[in-house]
Design a protein around this motif. Structure first.
Motif, PDB file in Angstrom:
ATOM      1  N   ILE A  73       0.879  -1.172   0.000  1.00 19.20           N
ATOM      2  CA  ILE A  73       0.000   0.000   0.000  1.00 19.20           C
ATOM      3  C   ILE A  73       0.917   1.223   0.000  1.00 19.20           C
ATOM      4  CG2 ILE A  73      -1.841   1.239   1.184  1.00 19.20           C
ATOM      5  CD1 ILE A  73      -2.661  -1.382   2.491  1.00 19.20           C
ATOM      6  N   LEU A  74       1.221   1.732  -1.183  1.00 18.50           N
ATOM      7  CA  LEU A  74       2.142   2.857  -1.343  1.00 18.50           C
ATOM      8  C   LEU A  74       1.366   4.163  -1.260  1.00 18.50           C
ATOM      9  CD1 LEU A  74       4.276   1.425  -4.299  1.00 18.50           C
ATOM     10  CD2 LEU A  74       4.703   1.226  -1.839  1.00 18.50           C
ATOM     11  N   PHE A  75       1.793   5.054  -0.349  1.00 14.15           N
ATOM     12  CA  PHE A  75       1.089   6.320  -0.137  1.00 14.15           C
ATOM     13  C   PHE A  75       2.067   7.483  -0.231  1.00 14.15           C
ATOM     14  CE2 PHE A  75      -0.564   9.716   2.636  1.00 14.15           C
ATOM     15  CZ  PHE A  75      -1.789   9.918   2.028  1.00 14.15           C
ATOM     16  N   ARG A  76       1.658   8.505  -0.956  1.00 14.14           N
ATOM     17  CA  ARG A  76       2.473   9.718  -1.136  1.00 14.14           C
ATOM     18  C   ARG A  76       1.958  10.797  -0.191  1.00 14.14           C
ATOM     19  NH1 ARG A  76       2.372  14.211  -4.871  1.00 14.14           N
ATOM     20  NH2 ARG A  76       4.455  14.777  -5.613  1.00 14.14           N
ATOM     21  N   ASP A  77       2.721  11.134   0.835  1.00 11.53           N
ATOM     22  CA  ASP A  77       2.245  12.049   1.872  1.00 11.53           C
ATOM     23  C   ASP A  77       2.442  13.508   1.489  1.00 11.53           C
ATOM     24  OD1 ASP A  77       4.909  12.695   2.348  1.00 11.53           O
ATOM     25  OD2 ASP A  77       5.116  11.289   4.013  1.00 11.53           O
ATOM     26  N   SER A  78       2.128  14.417   2.433  1.00 10.84           N
ATOM     27  CA  SER A  78       2.199  15.862   2.178  1.00 10.84           C
ATOM     28  C   SER A  78       3.615  16.343   1.925  1.00 10.84           C
ATOM     29  CB  SER A  78       1.613  16.622   3.371  1.00 10.84           C
ATOM     30  OG  SER A  78       0.278  16.231   3.601  1.00 10.84           O
ATOM     31  N   PHE A  79       4.612  15.570   2.357  1.00  6.82           N
ATOM     32  CA  PHE A  79       6.017  15.942   2.163  1.00  6.82           C
ATOM     33  C   PHE A  79       6.619  15.233   0.952  1.00  6.82           C
ATOM     34  CE2 PHE A  79       4.969  16.175   6.692  1.00  6.82           C
ATOM     35  CZ  PHE A  79       5.250  17.522   6.952  1.00  6.82           C
TER      36      PHE A  79
END
Length: 571
Positions: A73-79
């Motif tokens: 589950i690859l997630f691209r955060d706010s940073f």
């Protein structure tokens, strides 16, 4: 045109549950992705794996027997960091929950803590993630309440959950979810059990928030019609697996899998009264011949209406009022009232189905319970089978209770969890002295179970061993046990999946034709009421707004309020 980056990329997700020696794969090799600002709709029946997929993303599978077995589950955060959520420590995943990925749960009644005020619960999120002071968090919470269009935001901050409506509770949950401006919002059945107008406003609100905050949405529902024009792509799940995935319009224009076709066709269509609703099983098994035939020709309808309405009414309601005290004087005397049912009059005829529709709080459920004398009415008259029920003593009413039965909205709370299904059906027969002994009563109960599509062995099963649709069938069998003359169905299919709903509606119509039952069918779902009813009453603020034949009301409504309700039906 710039390509939007991926926010979430789920790859080959597999989640299982172990019970004794049996392993069930609730999510089986599921893959999909969501871009920035995109909305993906996950559609399927209960048990298809929709909610487990969402809970797996947030790693909220807490059941000791539950386990995320495989996948990424690859997630691209706010940073702009991309992390595999499954590899994060428990401490690190907590930083994502609520702040980067927020979730609106299905049932706002149980999602909010009943002992804390609504404002306090939202403020807590802000203070936890951003370290705001009490005053700063309160100001931001009131701003959020205004953003989600809650009326009287300042007052709402001080209200407890039980003091506001279901739609307002859901808005509080949305305010809590967007408080930290998340990159991804997961909405798990956020409009279930809400009436059509509230449902529409919640969807419009989510659209507006998506554009304003540039967030992505994962929208979970069992109703394909609900996400038309809302989701960019649709993911259809069945038995834990993805059976269809694609752009919304393409899936709607040409559904490939029989399961998707079944979900699209088993919901009632306003203005089209078919003889029998198709079910998902019909499409999976290829049994869809002649299911779209109309119930009756105009000539047959006219003849049947003459036959029904030429007789004496079985139930006559005259100037019925049911008021509840809303405020009291210093001495405890009521000084103001909520007029839940306000001067309502109508007749119900033997063999007809009378539908009652309206938004939450319009008085339709109170009206049904007032007829059954479950709630004491303030004034008016209820004449059933030629006898005035309000003028009778309690002992005298008892012999009429077997002729007046109700099927409640929630099949889960309608059955005693400690009593087996067979006992739930035979108990009312024993109370009303129907059948000479328990052997005869059991024979009738088994006959009724078969009649509603269950088996003999279900007689000795407890409620927790049944699905929601099966429990509602037991409630129907229990109502039939006393051979009633009139059955009130109070939102009896609103808690069911679309295909299970179709099965129950077909069953109710079949039983009506077989036994000549009379129904009062209460629902906020106008499509269902149109399918079931001969005549329709539209209620607003405790009063009758419009009454007439079902086809006429839905094709050419006279009231602007009725028009608004019909326009809000998802197509």
């Amino acid at each position: 045109m710039s390509v939007k980056p991926l926010i979430l990329d789920v790859r080959h997700l597999t989640t299982s549950f172990q019970r004794d020696s049996e392993k069930t794969y609730a999510v089986n090799d599921v893959s999909f992705s969501i871009k920035a600002g995109e909305t993906i709709g996950i559609v399927g029946e209960s048990g298809s794996g929709k909610s487990v997929t969402a809970l797996s993303i947030l790693r909220l599978i807490q059941n000791p027997q539950g386990k995320i077995e495989a996948g990424e589950i690859l997630f691209r955060d706010s940073f702009f960091n991309v992390n595999d959520l499954l590899k994060l420590s428990e401490k690190d995943i907590r930083k994502y929950r609520g702040r980067e990925i927020a979730m609106i749960f299905q049932e706002p009644m149980t999602s909010l803590n009943p002992v804390f005020k609504c404002g306090t619960q939202v403020s807590e999120v802000l203070r936890l993630h951003f370290g705001l002071s009490f005053r700063e968090a309160k100001k931001r919470t009131i701003d959020l309440f205004e953003e989600v269009r809650l009326p009287r935001a300042q007052e709402m901050y001080k209200y407890f959950p039980h003091q506001i409506s279901g739609g307002q509770k859901q808005r509080v949950m949305i305010a809590m979810a967007i408080a930290c401006n998340p990159k991804l919002l997961i909405a798990d059945e956020p409009t279930t059990a809400l009436d059509v107008t509230v449902q529409k406003t919640i969807l419009d609100l989510l659209k507006d928030l998506r554009e304003r905050h540039e967030m992505s949405i994962l929208f979970i529902t069992h109703d394909l019609g609900l996400i038309t024009g809302f989701a960019d792509k649709i993911l259809v799940m069945h038995n834990g697996a993805v059976v269809e995935y694609g752009e919304t319009q393409k899936v709607f224009d040409a559904p490939k899998h029989p399961y998707t076709q079944g979900l699209m066709n088993c919901r009632p269509v306003p203005g089209l009264r078919v003889r029998q609703l198709p079910t998902v099983e019909d499409f999976l098994n290829g049994n869809i011949t002649e299911l779209e035939s109309k119930r009756e020709s105009p000539e047959e309808q006219t003849l049947r209406q003459k036959l029904i309405y030429s007789k004496r009414p079985i139930l006559s309601i005259s100037h019925l009022k049911t008021y509840f005290p809303s405020s009291f004087s210093f001495f405890g005397r009521p000084v103001s009232y909520v007029k839940a049912v306000d001067d309502v009059s109508f007749d119900v005829y033997q063999g007809e189905t009378l539908g009652i529709v309206g938004e939450s709080g319009c008085g339709k459920t109170t009206l049904g319970r007032s007829i059954l004398m479950l709630i004491s009415s303030s004034s008016g008259n209820i004449i059933f089978d030629g006898v005035s029920l309000r003028e009778m003593k309690n002992k005298g009413r008892r012999r009429f209770t077997k002729d007046l039965q109700i099927i409640f909205q929630d099949p889960y709370s309608s059955l005693n969890p400690r009593i087996k299904a067979g006992m739930a059906i035979t108990e009312p027969m024993r109370v009303h002295e129907i059948g000479k002994n328990d052997i005869i009563r059991k024979e009738k109960a088994l006959e009724l179970l078969n009649k509603v599509g269950l088996r003999d062995h279900h007689f000795d099963c407890y409620p927790h061993e049944f699905s929601g649709g099966q429990r509602q069938r037991i409630c129907i069998a229990r109502a039939l046990a006393l051979s009633p003359k009139l059955i009130i169905c109070d939102e009896s299919v609103s808690a069911l999946d679309i295909s299970v709903q179709a099965q129950v509606l077909n069953l109710l119509n079949q039983l009506k034709n077989e036994f000549g039952f009379t129904y009062i069918f209460i629902s906020h779902n106008l499509s269902v009421v149109n399918f079931m009813s001969d005549r329709v009453i539209v209620m607003k603020s405790g009063k009758i707004e419009e009454i007439g034949y079902s086809d006429r009301v839905f094709s050419s409504p006279e009231s602007s309020y009725t028009k608004k309700l019909i326009e809000a039906i998802p197509h």
